[in-house]
Design an enzyme around this catalytic site. Structure first.
Site, mmCIF file in Angstrom:
data_model
loop_
_atom_site.group_PDB
_atom_site.id
_atom_site.type_symbol
_atom_site.label_atom_id
_atom_site.label_comp_id
_atom_site.label_asym_id
_atom_site.label_seq_id
_atom_site.Cartn_x
_atom_site.Cartn_y
_atom_site.Cartn_z
ATOM 1 N N TYR A 1 36.232 -0.034 45.911
ATOM 2 C CA TYR A 1 36.896 1.096 46.586
ATOM 3 C C TYR A 1 37.839 0.599 47.686
ATOM 4 O O TYR A 1 37.825 1.119 48.799
ATOM 5 C CB TYR A 1 35.858 2.055 47.177
ATOM 6 N N TYR B 1 27.061 12.483 42.232
ATOM 7 C CA TYR B 1 27.782 11.249 41.905
ATOM 8 C C TYR B 1 27.072 10.608 40.721
ATOM 9 O O TYR B 1 25.847 10.462 40.722
ATOM 10 C CB TYR B 1 27.787 10.275 43.100
ATOM 11 N N ASP C 1 19.831 11.806 36.114
ATOM 12 C CA ASP C 1 20.375 10.511 36.492
ATOM 13 C C ASP C 1 19.509 9.956 37.629
ATOM 14 O O ASP C 1 19.655 10.338 38.779
ATOM 15 C CB ASP C 1 21.839 10.704 36.929
ATOM 16 N N LYS D 1 20.337 0.275 38.542
ATOM 17 C CA LYS D 1 20.164 -0.304 39.884
ATOM 18 C C LYS D 1 18.903 -1.159 40.030
ATOM 19 O O LYS D 1 18.950 -2.345 39.764
ATOM 20 C CB LYS D 1 20.192 0.804 40.930
HETATM 21 N N1 PMP Z 1 24.531 7.294 39.014
HETATM 22 C C1 PMP Z 1 24.089 7.268 40.280
HETATM 23 C C2 PMP Z 1 23.188 8.375 40.751
HETATM 24 C C3 PMP Z 1 24.473 6.266 41.130
HETATM 25 O O1 PMP Z 1 24.054 6.271 42.408
HETATM 26 C C4 PMP Z 1 25.320 5.229 40.639
HETATM 27 C C5 PMP Z 1 25.770 4.090 41.530
HETATM 28 N N2 PMP Z 1 25.832 4.335 42.880
HETATM 29 C C6 PMP Z 1 25.737 5.283 39.313
HETATM 30 C C7 PMP Z 1 25.323 6.319 38.520
HETATM 31 C C8 PMP Z 1 26.638 4.219 38.746
HETATM 32 O O2 PMP Z 1 25.968 3.014 38.586
HETATM 33 P P1 PMP Z 1 26.775 1.648 38.489
HETATM 34 O O3 PMP Z 1 27.393 1.406 39.826
HETATM 35 O O4 PMP Z 1 25.726 0.627 38.127
HETATM 36 O O5 PMP Z 1 27.798 1.815 37.414
#
Ligand code: PMP
Length: 689
Positions: free
Chosen positions: A279, A407, A508, A537
């Site tokens: 970013y 997000y 998610d 993660k």
């Molecule tokens: N979904 C959520 C809820 C997240 O917090 C994130 C990353 N912050 C992602 C998807 C995307 O994961 P990545 O950065 O491994 O692509």
């Protein structure tokens, strides 16, 4: 002397001859016009002098070899045994951190320009139950010289030590071979020694920097003859000092001792000019700091600052850095099969990981798709939902419905379901798939349940259900969209609405999964099983990228009706290295220790952050599990806040109007206290604007 060149003299074993080598190196350095320091961080077998002060026998050897050298010893222990045991018997606590700090302090206080730091025993000599000597030496930004006695059995010990140093990414400059005992002169013995030397260099591609013969003069009662012996010893290792000098003299005066400083400046310049950060713009990006090592809940910077990590590297390093079980799994798998294509082949790390995931996730999930990042896991979930609806004869159901403030990642499908105002929509107007957004679930976690947001959601779903393939939500905690914690009842209600209207529910849990909110999965707060679950993660404990999308049998079989296939298959799908590490990470979670750690963090955040609510400019304080959030009334000045935190030994990365922490679960009480105190200080002193 932070700019001095440092060399750790380590041995393949006890009695390899390190002390004589370190002493001889000091003498050689002195003879070459350098000012040496010889340091013995832990000395066992110390006897008291007539005043009762413990004396380090190795320091006496250094002094005899090179009386002009600076000489220091840090921890002096009585018994001649392993440091962990000697410390225990003397009632002393030895830890890698205290040892590296003491060594660091000795180095900074010294005016020498070449420091030799002598190990104790071998590299894995224990300091305590969990740490070894190497843990203390690793953070010193030093080169290593391995001392090995050239005799039968040396190769095995030396090669094991080399593997270990390489596995830890530590720079090994070469070997010094010794002959602590008089050599037996049979033809075979001689052959063994020449063969040892040749094979060691050939296999490791590293130089033998010197070979010190047995020097009987070193034990002679006449000091003049001993001095002669030391001259001889220094001559045999002189190449090391010449090598160091040669390299240094090609730099300007003070950089004689600071090649790493120059390299670091170059690195940061190249980084600024050519490397894109998350970013960030290509020009005028915020400065990045150089990290050189991580351990537990700490990040070590090039300058030696050790920072308490409040971010767990964007929430993934839950077990702390370089957890021994994860490192073992990594090395074991790397030595056998780091990666193999998953098309048409399978392997134990992936199958075992799938088995563990299905065991630990809410009942009903039945199939695991391995993806390479969280965003890709979300893409796969969206594909699954759309393919499922098509396979079921409902092609018009192709949209996603979600809530504002969410997000889900940075790839196009994931972006389309991020918050339309704070997310990426503004930059990609007209390009993203058009999805449906209900209001943000304003019903706060822990407050009395307000049904209004679920009603608004229901109203939208009733109007548009015919277009909706799936609802996608982050359960209970909205992460990068605003660190907002909402009432589990909202989630439960949405789950019912999905069932009632024939749309799938995608949860998610990339940010929330694996204990972060105080439950193993955040959906457990609402007792909900999704049709599709995204994980990422913390899946590998933060060691490497791996994600997974899990589906129920109904979804999986639906997609596969009449020969349907799920159209996704990344090159690195099911990467065996990542799967092996993830398997080890789930085993640690299965032990259950995370629960008390997360509860401990929740208490510390509640106690330390809640009172900040009343600080000027602070709009809100929120805590759930191992997540502590301060919301500011105006945008945070990230650079200013980070400078403030780094000066206090803490690493945070705020965004928008949020100063928050999601530390590794293994953070110590003292580090946690420092983290919370720093966040609170920043809020109360207004150091964020
Ligand atoms: N979904 C959520 C809820 C997240 O917090 C994130 C990353 N912050 C992602 C998807 C995307 O994961 P990545 O950065 O491994 O692509």
């Amino acid at each position: 002397m932070s700019e001095c060149r440092r060399i750790c003299i380590v041995g393949t074993d006890t009695d390899a001859g390190k002390t004589v080598v370190a002493a001889a190196l000091a003498k050689a350095a002195r003879q070459a016009g350098l000012a040496p320091l010889v340091l013995k961080p832990v000395q066992t077998g110390c006897a008291p002098d007539k005043f009762g002060r413990l004396q380090a026998p190795d320091c006496a050897v250094y002094r005899e070899a090179c009386p002009e050298a600076e000489i220091a010893a840090a921890f002096l222990l009585r018994d001649a045994c392993s440091p962990h045991l000697a410390a225990q018997r003397d009632g002393v606590t030895l830890s890698a951190a205290s040892l590296s700090q003491t060594i660091g302090a000795c180095l900074s206080a010294s005016s020498a320009d070449l420091a030799f730091i002598e190990g104790a025993g071998g590299l894995l000599t224990p300091l305590n139950e969990n740490e070894s000597l190497l843990d203390a030496l690793a953070p010193l930004s030093a080169g290593f010289i391995l001392v090995a006695a050239n005799k039968l059995g040396m190769l095995n010990h030396a090669l094991l030590s080399v593997e270990l140093l390489r596995a830890r990414g530590l720079p090994l400059l070469g070997f010094i071979l010794t002959h602590p005992e008089p050599d037996a002169d049979s033809e075979l013995e001689q052959r063994i020694r020449t063969d040892n030397r040749a094979i060691l260099s050939r296999i490791t591609k590293l130089p033998v920097l010197g070979e010190m013969p047995h020097i009987p003069e070193l034990r002679h009662p006449d000091p003049c003859i001993r001095a002669h012996g030391w001259n001889e010893a220094a001559r045999t290792v002189g190449e090391v000092v010449k090598g160091v000098r040669g390299r240094e003299l090609s730099h300007s005066s003070r950089s004689v001792c600071s090649p790493s400083r120059t390299a670091s400046d170059d690195l940061l310049r190249f980084d600024r000019e050519h490397v894109w950060h998350p970013y960030a713009p290509a020009l005028g990006a915020m400065r990045a700091r150089e990290a050189v090592e991580t351990k537990g809940a700490r990040i070590v910077l090039r300058g030696g600052e050790s920072l308490v990590d409040g971010m767990a590297s964007w929430w993934c390093a839950v077990h702390g850095y370089r957890h021994p079980a994860l490192m073992r799994a990594l090395h074991r798998q790397a030595g056998r099969m780091p990666h193999v294509m998953f098309g048409g082949l399978t392997h134990e790390p992936a199958v075992e990981l799938a088995r563990k995931l299905l065991d630990m996730t809410p009942p009903g999930l039945d199939r695991v798709f391995f993806a390479d990042s969280g965003s890709v896991a979300v893409e796969v979930a969206i594909k699954m939902a759309v393919q499922y609806q098509r396979a079921m004869g409902r092609p018009e159901r192709s949209r996603l419905l979600t809530v504002r403030g969410g997000y889900h990642g940075d790839t196009f499908g994931a972006m389309s379901v991020c918050d339309p105002e704070n997310g990426m929509h503004a930059n990609f107007g007209g390009v993203l798939a058009q999805q449906l957004f209900a209001p943000r679930p304003s019903c706060r976690f822990g407050a009395e349940y307000d049904p209004a947001p679920a009603k608004a959601f229901e109203a939208l779903l009733e109007r548009r259900a015919g277009e909706v393939a799936a609802v996608i939500l982050e359960p209970v905690l909205q992460g990068a969209g605003g660190m907002w914690m909402y009432h589990p009842e909202f989630l439960r209600r949405i789950s019912e609405l999905c069932r009632a209207h024939g749309c799938l529910l995608i949860l998610d849990e990339i940010a929330t999964g694996f204990g972060r909110t105080g439950r193993l999965f955040a959906c457990e707060w609402a007792g909900v099983t999704p049709d599709i679950l995204c994980l990422g993660k913390a899946l590998t404990g933060g060691v490497m990228s791996l994600a997974a999308t899990l589906a129920t049998r109904e979804v999986a079989e639906g997609i596969s009706r009449q020969g349907g296939v799920l159209m996704h298959g990344p090159t690195f799908m099911g990467n065996s290295l990542a799967c092996a590490v993830a398997g080890a990470s789930l085993d640690i979670l299965a032990d259950g220790g995370w629960k008390s750690d997360v509860a401990r963090m929740e208490r510390a955040f509640l106690l330390g952050l809640e009172p900040c609510r009343n600080a000027p400019g602070i709009a809100d304080a929120r805590v759930l599990g191992a997540v502590g959030v301060l919301e500011t009334a105006r945008p945070v000045n990230v650079e200013k806040l980070q400078d403030y935190c780094v000066r206090r030994g803490v690493w945070l990365r705020p965004f928008g109007r949020l100063i928050y922490a999601m530390p590794p679960y293994v953070i110590s009480d003292e580090d946690l206290e420092r983290l919370v105190r720093t966040m609170r200080g920043a809020a109360e002193e207004g150091q964020w604007e």
